[in-house]
Design an enzyme around this catalytic site. Structure first.
Site, PDB file in Angstrom:
ATOM      1  N   ASP A 299       0.863  -1.169   0.000  1.00 23.72           N
ATOM      2  CA  ASP A 299       0.000   0.000   0.000  1.00 23.72           C
ATOM      3  C   ASP A 299       0.910   1.233   0.000  1.00 23.72           C
ATOM      4  OD1 ASP A 299      -2.118   1.719   0.020  1.00 23.72           O
ATOM      5  OD2 ASP A 299      -3.212   0.727   1.625  1.00 23.72           O
TER       6      ASP A 299
HETATM    7  C1  BGC Z   1      -5.090   3.233   0.260  1.00 19.64           C
HETATM    8  C2  BGC Z   1      -5.324   2.187  -0.812  1.00 19.64           C
HETATM    9  C3  BGC Z   1      -5.174   2.784  -2.184  1.00 19.64           C
HETATM   10  C4  BGC Z   1      -3.795   3.402  -2.263  1.00 19.64           C
HETATM   11  C5  BGC Z   1      -3.446   3.932  -3.620  1.00 19.64           C
HETATM   12  C6  BGC Z   1      -3.838   4.040   0.031  1.00 19.64           C
HETATM   13  O1  BGC Z   1      -3.773   5.126   0.880  1.00 19.64           O
HETATM   14  O2  BGC Z   1      -5.033   2.585   1.508  1.00 19.64           O
HETATM   15  O3  BGC Z   1      -6.599   1.620  -0.653  1.00 19.64           O
HETATM   16  O4  BGC Z   1      -5.376   1.821  -3.164  1.00 19.64           O
HETATM   17  O5  BGC Z   1      -3.709   4.453  -1.313  1.00 19.64           O
HETATM   18  O6  BGC Z   1      -4.078   5.100  -3.923  1.00 19.64           O
END
Ligand code: BGC
Length: 757
Positions: A299
């Site tokens: 993530d």
């Molecule tokens: C979130 C994810 C997301 C990622 C990319 C993160 O802050 O937890 O769910 O896919 O950002 O944007």
């Protein structure tokens, strides 16, 4: 009951309806297909790997962020462009637009040494151009065709605009309505979430990722993110092996069985070990036990955060821990890219593990057809929501609404109504899209306002609008105008709720009541003594104050998406009969949390007249509204459930045998409507205390007035067994008695027993 209803009850046999046996069925077959479908690329992947330098390999494991639909050369993305030319990036996120993606792709394909195409990704969670209802709303439909249609529309729109990969579906089961990310998932139940996750993956990926109308899916967040203590985002999760496997893992297993190409690690710790550095979950379970051959992406800055967790000493250590645990690709921070070579020289990571991670990324690019054609056709990029996409979003939204209460049949409103007052901060608002609307879509394609839709649905009615109060803030000056509108009209619709910014990532709340002065607005309308309806637009379960008793009807519309206004009008005026059910319990008060239907039995279950039982002194033991609750504009009667056998051996279950449960259903009212028949299982005595009920089957059925049918369910091994706490978990089907409950909510009381011998 009408004559029609009486006749229907008497017949109770009608045509039968086949109900799925859960998602268990052909898991083995599907993973075999997955393996086979990788084979055509294996030689090519191997040949390419052999030509790559270490730096180029590490480059493929780097994922960088773009600035949405800006073009290369705009100045804000120089670093990414440089990395593309140098082969120091494998994938780029938050980029879309046929022109922008083609231009960036050209840099990688035409100017980098090996010409390896880039992957383009975007968070398309509930729509690209066409914003569908939030996933929590979609779960209320109890209809897997709803997420499937969202995914198909999203895939066609996004892929034609150069996107290959979406970071969805999110499948974090949670018992925490305070957690803002509850909006992104499917609620509190692992079975419902698993069915929805599988449907959404199939919708995104179709049968061929190279088709140019499909997207690679990403099962996220792996794993147990929904267990965040106190509902505070990113917080600690301490979870037993059995709960991990019984509650949090099943949706991921279902998504992978459906073919999900990628998985994203979660921000939380899992019993002390951060998910990004957790070999037990990422490698032992995901890659070995489940033989997952796809890409695990971190993530956002999740590798870097291993340092902040107090788990890694520095960036190099974080890269080592993450790669060795099973993360293949690093989002945004470059710890692996920067430190990979030194780590390899020091023997802290292996060439084999690097090659494995790179092979996973290359395999995904081959399966998307990017080596054959890395570009998209600019002239056929879908420029916005088509009328068919809007129609699908409207159907999805109306199927996702839950009629919580409808005393004296206030709803549906007659189209011939003389006058309607439409009041509240969301009555004439476009803030209906929900948490993950793509920013450019929200700007260009806002939601249909409820006020406009109601005027269209009842053209002869005098529709008066007054905002009353703001969504947040304590100013009550506008209430007088709203009350005057209510007093002057035949009926009032009060539209209240949460702005989209109050749910989603980093949007936890400690108070779940309607924000600001909205409850005061409802109270003032109630005091007029005139009939009124409350429509809720929100991203999580709310606690309802005294206003609930005063409101004759309450419709939970959630954040309904681009066609929100029209879909709400469809339900208010009865063009669509509501048939959704709650995918999550609504607490009476925050102090009751966690409160969910699938809790374990205590040694002292609640008894009203016994102080020494599990309860609060100052609250009833039940939620305000239970999981599975939802009314319709007609009435249904369920007959007594029956099983085709009352005992079965564990061996037969393991070999694929099952029990069939049937239940007659009939529409005893005077209009066509939907009912969701639900089957719950309780293992009466087991080696691990079991949930008092577990949903193991549901079917949304549409029946004409007076029509009857028989709903069928099949219960197999997965439905009657459970995972133990053995060090690595063990799936067991234990002999003994099972209670089965069939009903129209989790409070179902129609019971029968079966035994496993
Ligand atoms: C979130 C994810 C997301 C990622 C990319 C993160 O802050 O937890 O769910 O896919 O950002 O944007």
């Amino acid at each position: 009951m009408s004559e029609l209803g009486r006749r229907c009850l008497l017949s109770m046999i009608g045509a039968s309806l086949v109900v799925g046996a859960g998602q268990s069925g052909n898991a083995a077959a599907l993973s075999a297909v997955r393996k086979e479908s990788r084979e055509p690329y294996e030689d090519k992947v191997g040949a390419l790997l052999a030509r790559m330098t270490l730096e180029e390999k590490l480059g493929q494991l780097q994922h960088l962020a773009w600035a949405f639909d800006s073009n290369p050369g705009s100045g804000s993305t120089t670093e990414v462009e440089r990395a593309a030319r140098a082969g120091r990036v494998g994938s780029v996120q938050s980029i879309f637009g046929a022109k922008a993606t083609n231009a960036l792709q050209r840099l990688a394909v035409e100017e980098s040494r090996l010409g390896i195409p880039l992957l383009f990704s975007l968070d398309i969670i509930h729509g690209f151009w066409t914003t569908f209802p939030i996933p929590l709303a979609q779960a209320s439909s109890f209809d897997p065709d709803v997420p499937r249609s969202d995914a198909q529309v999203s895939a066609a729109e996004a892929r034609s605009n150069g996107v290959h990969w979406t970071f969805a579906p999110m499948m974090d089961v949670t018992h925490e309505p305070r957690w803002g990310r509850i909006a992104e998932g499917n609620g509190e139940d692992p079975y419902l979430t698993a069915r929805f996750a599988a449907a959404k993956v199939k919708g995104y990926q179709g049968s061929n990722l190279a088709s140019k109308a499909t997207l690679a899916a990403c099962a996220k967040h792996f794993v147990a993110y929904g267990g965040a203590e106190g509902g505070r985002d990113y917080n600690t999760v301490d979870v037993s092996e059995s709960r991990l496997r019984n509650l949090y893992l099943p949706p991921f297993k279902a998504a992978l069985d459906a073919g999900a190409a990628t998985v994203m690690a979660s921000f939380n710790t899992i019993s002390g070990i951060p998910a990004h550095g957790n070999p037990h979950t990422l490698t032992d379970i995901l890659k070995k036990e489940w033989a997952f051959g796809g890409v695990v992406i971190s993530d956002w800055a999740g590798v870097q955060e291993l340092i902040v967790h107090g788990f890694a000493e520095d960036g190099a250590d974080a890269a080592r821990l993450a790669l060795n645990a099973g993360v293949d690709m690093e989002m945004v921070e470059g710890n692996l890219l920067t430190n990979g070579a030194a780590l390899l020289r020091a023997g802290k990571i292996t060439q084999q593990r690097i090659d494995d991670a790179v092979a996973r990324v290359l395999r995904l690019k081959y399966s998307l057809g990017l080596f054959d054609d890395p570009y998209v056709e600019e002239s056929t990029a879908i420029p916005g929501p088509t009328s068919a996409a809007r129609a699908a979003a409207r159907t999805a939204a109306s199927r996702s609404m839950v009629l919580l209460k409808n005393d004296r049949d206030v709803l549906p409103l007659a189209r011939s109504v003389g006058s309607v007052a439409l009041v509240g901060p969301f009555a004439d608002s476009t803030d209906l899209l929900g948490t993950w609307a793509v920013p450019a879509a929200a700007e260009r394609f806002p939601a249909v306002r409820i006020l406009d839709a109601v005027r269209k649905a009842a053209p002869a009615a005098d529709v008066r609008h007054a905002r009353g109060v703001d969504p947040e803030g304590e100013d009550t000056d506008g209430i007088e105008e709203a009350v005057a509108a209510a007093q002057s009209c035949d009926v009032t619709v009060v539209v209240v709720g949460e702005p989209a910014t109050m749910s989603g990532e980093a949007a936890a709340r400690s108070d779940l009541s309607l924000p600001g002065a909205q409850e005061k607005l409802i109270a003032a309308v109630a005091r007029t003594g005139k009939p009124f309806v409350v429509v809720l637009v929100n991203g999580r379960p709310l606690t309802m104050g005294d206003w609930l008793d005063s409101a004759p009807a309450v419709l939970e519309a959630w954040h309904p998406g681009i066609e929100g206004g029209n879909a709400i009008a469809d339900v208010l005026f009865g063009t669509v009969t509501p048939g959704g059910k709650l995918p999550v319990s609504f607490p009476r008060a925050v102090g009751q949390i966690p409160i969910h239907y699938n809790h374990e039995s205590t040694g002292r279950p609640y008894k009203a007249d016994d102080k020494f039982t599990s309860k609060y002194l100052d609250l009833p033991p039940t939620p305000q509204f239970p999981f599975g609750h939802g009314l319709t504009y007609t009435t249904f009667a369920l007959g007594a459930p029956e099983a085709d056998r009352t005992d079965i051996t564990a061996a037969a279950l393991h070999a694929g045998d099952s029990i069939e449960v049937t239940v007659p259903l009939c529409n005893t009212g005077s209009r066509t409507g939907d009912e969701v028949v639900q089957l719950y299982v309780h293992d009466v005595a087991a080696g691990i205390a079991q949930p008092v009920r577990r949903l193991r089957g549901f079917q949304r059925v549409t029946l004409a007035a007076g029509a009857a049918t028989t709903v069928r369910f099949r219960l197999g091994a997965e439905d009657l067994g459970f995972w133990t706490n053995a060090p690595k978990g063990e799936f067991r089907i234990e002999p003994g008695r099972f209670d089965l409950y069939v009903g129209t909510s989790s409070a179902a009381d129609s019971r029968l027993n079966v035994s496993i011998t």
